[in-house]
Scaffold this motif. Structure first.
Motif, short mmCIF file in Angstrom:
data_model
loop_
_atom_site.label_atom_id
_atom_site.label_comp_id
_atom_site.label_asym_id
_atom_site.label_seq_id
_atom_site.Cartn_x
_atom_site.Cartn_y
_atom_site.Cartn_z
N CYS A 81 0.82 -1.22 0.00
CA CYS A 81 0.00 0.00 0.00
C CYS A 81 0.85 1.27 0.00
O CYS A 81 1.77 1.41 0.81
N TYR A 82 0.50 2.22 -0.88
CA TYR A 82 1.21 3.49 -0.92
C TYR A 82 0.90 4.36 0.31
O TYR A 82 1.57 5.35 0.56
N ASN A 83 -0.13 3.98 1.06
CA ASN A 83 -0.43 4.71 2.29
C ASN A 83 0.13 4.02 3.53
O ASN A 83 -0.23 4.39 4.66
N CYS A 123 -4.95 0.12 2.39
CA CYS A 123 -6.02 1.11 2.47
C CYS A 123 -7.18 0.77 1.53
O CYS A 123 -8.30 1.23 1.73
N GLY A 124 -6.87 0.02 0.49
CA GLY A 124 -7.92 -0.43 -0.44
C GLY A 124 -8.19 0.51 -1.59
O GLY A 124 -8.88 0.15 -2.53
N CYS A 169 -5.60 3.11 -2.87
CA CYS A 169 -4.46 3.66 -3.62
C CYS A 169 -4.19 2.73 -4.83
O CYS A 169 -4.67 1.61 -4.86
N CYS A 185 -2.94 -0.76 -3.93
CA CYS A 185 -3.96 -1.60 -3.30
C CYS A 185 -4.97 -2.09 -4.32
O CYS A 185 -5.40 -3.24 -4.27
ZN ZN Z 1 -3.27 1.45 -0.31
#
Ligand code: ZN
Length: 231
Positions: free
Chosen positions: A196-198, A205-206, A208, A211
């Motif tokens: 995940c980039y977050n 996060c679902g 990005c 994700c």
């Molecule tokens: Zn993400």
């Protein structure tokens, strides 16, 4: 020294360029299946979410392979991109005429070049990386032509016979999940990796781009697996 020890010390060895994400973790287990001894190298490149280094460290420890971390945070000062720049909003998809701003120019060039120098110090010729041309997200340094070209360059640069292995080059994210499952690493990849980039581990996060790609592949693989199990 016994014959067995000799066999082990002369056994095949590989170095995995390891980020702690889905792809490189799948590659780690692929390497463990194909080589007697596996080493990892993880790079810091000034990424916003250093949690992925902690994930990499834990996965390597649990897998019983050496973990080597190297700081390359100078990379973040070389260009503006949304993986290292806290003020930049991430592209949600690839623009038509350029790479997305999540592209870190030179990243794989630096990673693989430094990995090769480190491999040489360890007496290792086989280097494994999780790049994929199939789901390459517009990153030119994930393409097969770049890897092959760099492999030749590294061999010329150090008078070596390195072989860069790319087990994921021609498979998509669903097939990457399938490969992890076949290697007995599905749960590790699902729960312990950070893509995940977050900076959120596991399913992330679902929303990005990383994700979305990961989730889409997982759903595709699960529906194929479930329909196969019906018969
Ligand atoms: Zn993400």
């Amino acid at each position: 020294m016994s014959i067995m020890q000799n066999l082990i010390s002369k056994g095949s060895r590989a170095l995995v360029v390891f980020s702690g994400g889905q792809d490189s973790t799948t590659c780690l287990f692929w390497a463990k299946k194909h080589f007697e001894e596996v080493y990892t190298i993880t790079f810091g490149y000034g990424q916003k979410h250093s949690a992925e280094v902690e994930c990499a460290k834990k996965i390597a420890k649990d897998a019983g392979v050496p973990f080597h971390y190297m700081d390359l945070s100078f990379i973040s000062g070389l260009s503006k991109n949304s993986l290292t720049d806290h003020d930049m909003v991430m592209d949600s998809e690839k623009p038509a005429d350029s790479a997305p701003n999540t592209f870190v120019p030179g990243r794989n060039l630096f990673f693989l070049s430094i990995a090769a120098v480190y491999a040489r110090e360890l007496g290792i010729k086989d280097i494994v990386t999780g790049v994929s041309e199939t789901d390459y997200s517009g990153y030119p340094d994930c393409r097969d032509s770049f890897i092959k070209s760099l492999n030749v360059t590294l061999n010329l640069a150090m008078e070596e016979q390195f072989v860069i292995h790319t087990p994921l080059m021609w498979i998509d994210k669903a097939q990457t999940w399938q490969l992890a499952d076949e290697l007995g690493a599905f749960d590790v990849v699902r729960n312990e990796t950070l893509t995940c980039y977050n900076g959120i581990k596991g399913d992330g996060c679902g929303h990005c781009p990383a994700c979305k790609l990961r989730k889409h592949g997982l759903e595709q693989y699960q529906s194929l697996r479930d329909s196969a199990n019906c018969f």
